[in-house]
Motif scaffolding. Structure first.
Motif, PDB file in Angstrom:
ATOM      1  N   ASP A  19       0.959  -1.167   0.000  1.00  0.00           N
ATOM      2  CA  ASP A  19       0.000   0.000   0.000  1.00  0.00           C
ATOM      3  C   ASP A  19       0.815   0.992   0.000  1.00  0.00           C
ATOM      4  OD1 ASP A  19      -1.842   1.021   3.000  1.00  0.00           O
ATOM      5  OD2 ASP A  19      -2.020   0.478   3.252  1.00  0.00           O
ATOM      6  N   GLY A  20       2.398   0.819  -1.245  1.00  0.00           N
ATOM      7  CA  GLY A  20       3.143   2.098  -1.272  1.00  0.00           C
ATOM      8  C   GLY A  20       3.268   2.495   0.083  1.00  0.00           C
ATOM      9  N   VAL A  21       3.113   1.987   0.504  1.00  0.00           N
ATOM     10  CA  VAL A  21       2.848   2.467   1.658  1.00  0.00           C
ATOM     11  C   VAL A  21       3.842   2.384   2.656  1.00  0.00           C
ATOM     12  CG1 VAL A  21       1.675   0.866   2.670  1.00  0.00           C
ATOM     13  CG2 VAL A  21       1.920   0.122   1.875  1.00  0.00           C
ATOM     14  N   ALA A  22       3.701   2.340   3.816  1.00  0.00           N
ATOM     15  CA  ALA A  22       4.713   2.352   4.834  1.00  0.00           C
ATOM     16  C   ALA A  22       5.293   0.972   4.991  1.00  0.00           C
ATOM     17  CB  ALA A  22       4.115   2.792   6.136  1.00  0.00           C
ATOM     18  N   ALA A  23       6.596   0.883   5.284  1.00  0.00           N
ATOM     19  CA  ALA A  23       7.216  -0.399   5.594  1.00  0.00           C
ATOM     20  C   ALA A  23       7.434  -0.457   7.087  1.00  0.00           C
ATOM     21  CB  ALA A  23       8.537  -0.520   4.877  1.00  0.00           C
ATOM     22  N   LYS A  24       7.075  -1.549   7.696  1.00  0.00           N
ATOM     23  CA  LYS A  24       7.185  -1.648   9.141  1.00  0.00           C
ATOM     24  C   LYS A  24       8.113  -2.789   9.484  1.00  0.00           C
ATOM     25  CE  LYS A  24       2.403  -0.287   9.397  1.00  0.00           C
ATOM     26  NZ  LYS A  24       1.909  -0.722   8.119  1.00  0.00           N
ATOM     27  N   PHE A  25       9.096  -2.506  10.267  1.00  0.00           N
ATOM     28  CA  PHE A  25      10.040  -3.535  10.647  1.00  0.00           C
ATOM     29  C   PHE A  25      10.025  -3.668  12.163  1.00  0.00           C
ATOM     30  CE2 PHE A  25      11.180  -2.105   6.582  1.00  0.00           C
ATOM     31  CZ  PHE A  25      11.567  -3.244   5.911  1.00  0.00           C
ATOM     32  N   LEU A  26       9.557  -4.801  12.633  1.00  0.00           N
ATOM     33  CA  LEU A  26       9.366  -5.028  14.055  1.00  0.00           C
ATOM     34  C   LEU A  26      10.422  -6.002  14.548  1.00  0.00           C
ATOM     35  CD1 LEU A  26       5.525  -5.428  13.808  1.00  0.00           C
ATOM     36  CD2 LEU A  26       6.833  -3.369  14.273  1.00  0.00           C
ATOM     37  N   VAL A  27      11.341  -5.500  15.355  1.00  0.00           N
ATOM     38  CA  VAL A  27      12.477  -6.291  15.786  1.00  0.00           C
ATOM     39  C   VAL A  27      12.192  -6.938  17.125  1.00  0.00           C
ATOM     40  CG1 VAL A  27      14.923  -6.220  16.375  1.00  0.00           C
ATOM     41  CG2 VAL A  27      14.041  -4.754  14.560  1.00  0.00           C
ATOM     42  N   GLN A  28      12.508  -8.200  17.228  1.00  0.00           N
ATOM     43  CA  GLN A  28      12.204  -8.965  18.419  1.00  0.00           C
ATOM     44  C   GLN A  28      13.091  -8.544  19.587  1.00  0.00           C
ATOM     45  OE1 GLN A  28      13.472 -13.004  18.509  1.00  0.00           O
ATOM     46  NE2 GLN A  28      11.644 -13.655  19.601  1.00  0.00           N
ATOM     47  N   TRP A 226      25.081  -0.234   7.089  1.00  0.00           N
ATOM     48  CA  TRP A 226      25.058   0.515   8.354  1.00  0.00           C
ATOM     49  C   TRP A 226      25.846  -0.225   9.429  1.00  0.00           C
ATOM     50  CZ3 TRP A 226      20.714   4.274   9.666  1.00  0.00           C
ATOM     51  CH2 TRP A 226      20.903   4.849  10.936  1.00  0.00           C
ATOM     52  N   GLN A 227      25.567  -1.503   9.586  1.00  0.00           N
ATOM     53  CA  GLN A 227      26.211  -2.258  10.659  1.00  0.00           C
ATOM     54  C   GLN A 227      27.703  -2.455  10.417  1.00  0.00           C
ATOM     55  OE1 GLN A 227      23.744  -5.787  10.923  1.00  0.00           O
ATOM     56  NE2 GLN A 227      22.404  -4.843  12.447  1.00  0.00           N
ATOM     57  N   SER A 228      28.111  -2.464   9.147  1.00  0.00           N
ATOM     58  CA  SER A 228      29.540  -2.574   8.863  1.00  0.00           C
ATOM     59  C   SER A 228      30.271  -1.286   9.204  1.00  0.00           C
ATOM     60  CB  SER A 228      29.765  -2.929   7.390  1.00  0.00           C
ATOM     61  OG  SER A 228      29.364  -1.863   6.547  1.00  0.00           O
ATOM     62  N   GLN A 229      29.566  -0.150   9.067  1.00  0.00           N
ATOM     63  CA  GLN A 229      30.179   1.139   9.362  1.00  0.00           C
ATOM     64  C   GLN A 229      30.024   1.540  10.826  1.00  0.00           C
ATOM     65  OE1 GLN A 229      31.968   2.908   7.054  1.00  0.00           O
ATOM     66  NE2 GLN A 229      31.613   1.175   5.662  1.00  0.00           N
ATOM     67  N   ARG A 230      28.879   1.198  11.431  1.00  0.00           N
ATOM     68  CA  ARG A 230      28.583   1.594  12.815  1.00  0.00           C
ATOM     69  C   ARG A 230      28.013   0.393  13.573  1.00  0.00           C
ATOM     70  NH1 ARG A 230      28.245   7.243  13.279  1.00  0.00           N
ATOM     71  NH2 ARG A 230      26.915   6.997  15.131  1.00  0.00           N
ATOM     72  N   PRO A 231      28.844  -0.566  13.891  1.00  0.00           N
ATOM     73  CA  PRO A 231      28.358  -1.815  14.506  1.00  0.00           C
ATOM     74  C   PRO A 231      27.789  -1.648  15.908  1.00  0.00           C
ATOM     75  CG  PRO A 231      30.762  -1.738  14.507  1.00  0.00           C
ATOM     76  CD  PRO A 231      30.305  -0.585  13.662  1.00  0.00           C
ATOM     77  N   THR A 235      20.061  -1.532  17.679  1.00  0.00           N
ATOM     78  CA  THR A 235      19.317  -2.320  16.694  1.00  0.00           C
ATOM     79  C   THR A 235      17.995  -1.649  16.347  1.00  0.00           C
ATOM     80  OG1 THR A 235      20.274  -4.365  17.553  1.00  0.00           O
ATOM     81  CG2 THR A 235      18.288  -4.569  16.217  1.00  0.00           C
ATOM     82  N   ALA A 236      17.372  -1.039  17.356  1.00  0.00           N
ATOM     83  CA  ALA A 236      16.091  -0.373  17.121  1.00  0.00           C
ATOM     84  C   ALA A 236      16.254   0.814  16.182  1.00  0.00           C
ATOM     85  CB  ALA A 236      15.490   0.082  18.449  1.00  0.00           C
ATOM     86  N   VAL A 237      17.305   1.601  16.369  1.00  0.00           N
ATOM     87  CA  VAL A 237      17.547   2.758  15.514  1.00  0.00           C
ATOM     88  C   VAL A 237      17.836   2.308  14.084  1.00  0.00           C
ATOM     89  CG1 VAL A 237      19.103   4.694  15.063  1.00  0.00           C
ATOM     90  CG2 VAL A 237      18.362   4.202  17.405  1.00  0.00           C
ATOM     91  N   VAL A 238      18.654   1.274  13.947  1.00  0.00           N
ATOM     92  CA  VAL A 238      18.984   0.753  12.619  1.00  0.00           C
ATOM     93  C   VAL A 238      17.722   0.245  11.916  1.00  0.00           C
ATOM     94  CG1 VAL A 238      20.268  -1.012  11.341  1.00  0.00           C
ATOM     95  CG2 VAL A 238      21.336   0.155  13.276  1.00  0.00           C
ATOM     96  N   GLY A 239      16.898  -0.526  12.648  1.00  0.00           N
ATOM     97  CA  GLY A 239      15.675  -1.060  12.060  1.00  0.00           C
ATOM     98  C   GLY A 239      14.713   0.035  11.640  1.00  0.00           C
ATOM     99  N   LEU A 240      14.568   1.077  12.491  1.00  0.00           N
ATOM    100  CA  LEU A 240      13.656   2.173  12.185  1.00  0.00           C
ATOM    101  C   LEU A 240      14.130   2.961  10.964  1.00  0.00           C
ATOM    102  CD1 LEU A 240      11.223   3.906  12.912  1.00  0.00           C
ATOM    103  CD2 LEU A 240      12.668   5.153  14.530  1.00  0.00           C
ATOM    104  N   ALA A 241      15.414   3.291  10.928  1.00  0.00           N
ATOM    105  CA  ALA A 241      15.945   4.082   9.822  1.00  0.00           C
ATOM    106  C   ALA A 241      15.920   3.299   8.508  1.00  0.00           C
ATOM    107  CB  ALA A 241      17.369   4.526  10.145  1.00  0.00           C
ATOM    108  N   CYS A 242      16.415   2.075   8.538  1.00  0.00           N
ATOM    109  CA  CYS A 242      16.446   1.264   7.312  1.00  0.00           C
ATOM    110  C   CYS A 242      15.036   0.909   6.851  1.00  0.00           C
ATOM    111  CB  CYS A 242      17.265  -0.004   7.546  1.00  0.00           C
ATOM    112  SG  CYS A 242      19.010   0.297   7.878  1.00  0.00           S
TER     113      CYS A 242
END
Length: 331
Positions: A19-28, A226-231, A235-242
């Motif tokens: 739905d073009g739309v938003a992508a949601k990534f929910l990290v455990q 991202w993780q190769s440059q800023r390991p 994880t939450a910030v990486v998941g939200l941004a990506c």
């Protein structure tokens, strides 16, 4: 696209929006939830996110259908603020949430069908690919990709009438053809037949593969870089941004399909004459001929504005609910 295409991943849940739309990534997080609690948390988080971003979603739909009928085409290209002001002045502030109740009603059955279908398809793919793959199946991206795509198609098809009704309610301006969800269902079945509830389904299913492919690929590539440059980053910030960036990429690539889907959903609404009589590809051709290539991207700006808050709200709500439900289940 609002017909959401989801992928429930091993070790967590990731929902990719087609739905073009938003992508949601929910990290455990560290707490594991049962299937019922996962469905409940995912459904509530999705409904809450949709409610918060409903004004932008309605603006997207209203822009998408400009040019479909003469009185709407007269709006030309008003700005987002102009259209938002018109809604408040002519329809009232609550009109931003037209169709939101059916969106909320759509979330839980969609999540349930998607979750169940994904597990079934995943198991089937494991058995078809043999024991060598089964031993390391959780790390196989092909299983996630194909299983997620098939689950998305199944869930979108099963709950599509709710999505169509939502579009018709949200697209109403001053003239009210449908007085609510039940009235919309009964009117569409009476005037257009049962198959009228599935107008535009072809465009929806056609967008499932590209949407998942783009979202999956962009997300995994961005996360890897991202993780190769800023390991040491969260994880939450990486998941939200990506997740936000992959959602924007997916929305950009599949938005024309979403626009055509919306217009086909509105074919014949309120007794109006049909505009696109030559099928999906004929609709594309007519839009390009009458409105230019830019016409395929009407409403893309509010769609962009919706991606980041949508991902963030789902991410935070889901994680909060997971912690609460995990605490309850421990008693």
């Amino acid at each position: 696209m609002e017909a959401r295409v989801g992928m429930v991943m091993e070790g967590g849940q990731r929902t990719l929006n087609a739905d073009g739309v938003a992508a949601k990534f929910l990290v455990q997080n560290t707490h594991q939830l049962g299937t019922l609690h996962q469905l409940l948390a995912g459904g509530i988080a999705g409904a809450f996110s949709k409610t918060c971003t409903a004004p932008l979603a309605r603006l997207t739909i209203l822009f998408q259908v400009q040019g479909m009928h003469s009185e709407v085409a007269a709006l030309r290209n008003p700005s987002i603020w102009y259209e938002a002001s018109r809604i408040i002045n002519e329809e009232g502030f609550r009109a931003f949430w037209k169709g939101n109740m059916v969106t909320i009603a759509h979330r839980l059955p969609y999540s349930a069908v998607n979750f169940y279908a994904y597990e079934r398809y995943k198991n089937l793919l494991h058995s078809l690919m043999g024991e060598d793959v089964t031993g390391n199946s959780s790390a196989n991206p092909l299983v996630h990709f194909v299983g997620g795509g098939l689950a998305g198609i199944t869930a979108a098809s099963a709950t599509y009438p709710l999505d169509l009704v939502r579009t018709r309610l949200a697209a109403q301006r001053n003239t009210m053809y449908y007085r609510g969800i039940s009235h919309a269902f009964s009117t569409i079945c009476r005037d257009e037949g049962f198959l009228g509830l599935y107008k535009g389904l072809g465009a929806t299913l056609l967008g499932v593969g590209p949407s998942i492919a783009i979202s999956f690929s962009v997300y995994e590539w961005l996360r890897s870089v991202w993780q190769s440059q800023r390991p040491d980053d969260s994880t939450a910030v990486v998941g939200l941004a990506c997740g936000s960036l992959s959602g924007i990429a997916s929305s950009t690539a599949t938005f024309p399909l979403d626009l055509v889907r919306r217009r086909m959903q509105l074919e014949g609404a309120g007794g109006r004459a049909r505009v696109y009589n030559t099928g999906l590809f004929g609709a594309f051709g007519r839009i390009i001929q009458t409105e230019g290539v830019r016409g395929l991207y009407r409403g893309i700006l509010p769609e962009y504005y919706k991606v980041v808050p949508s991902v963030g709200i789902v991410f935070m709500t889901y994680e909060t609910l997971k912690m609460l439900l995990s605490g309850i289940s421990n008693y």
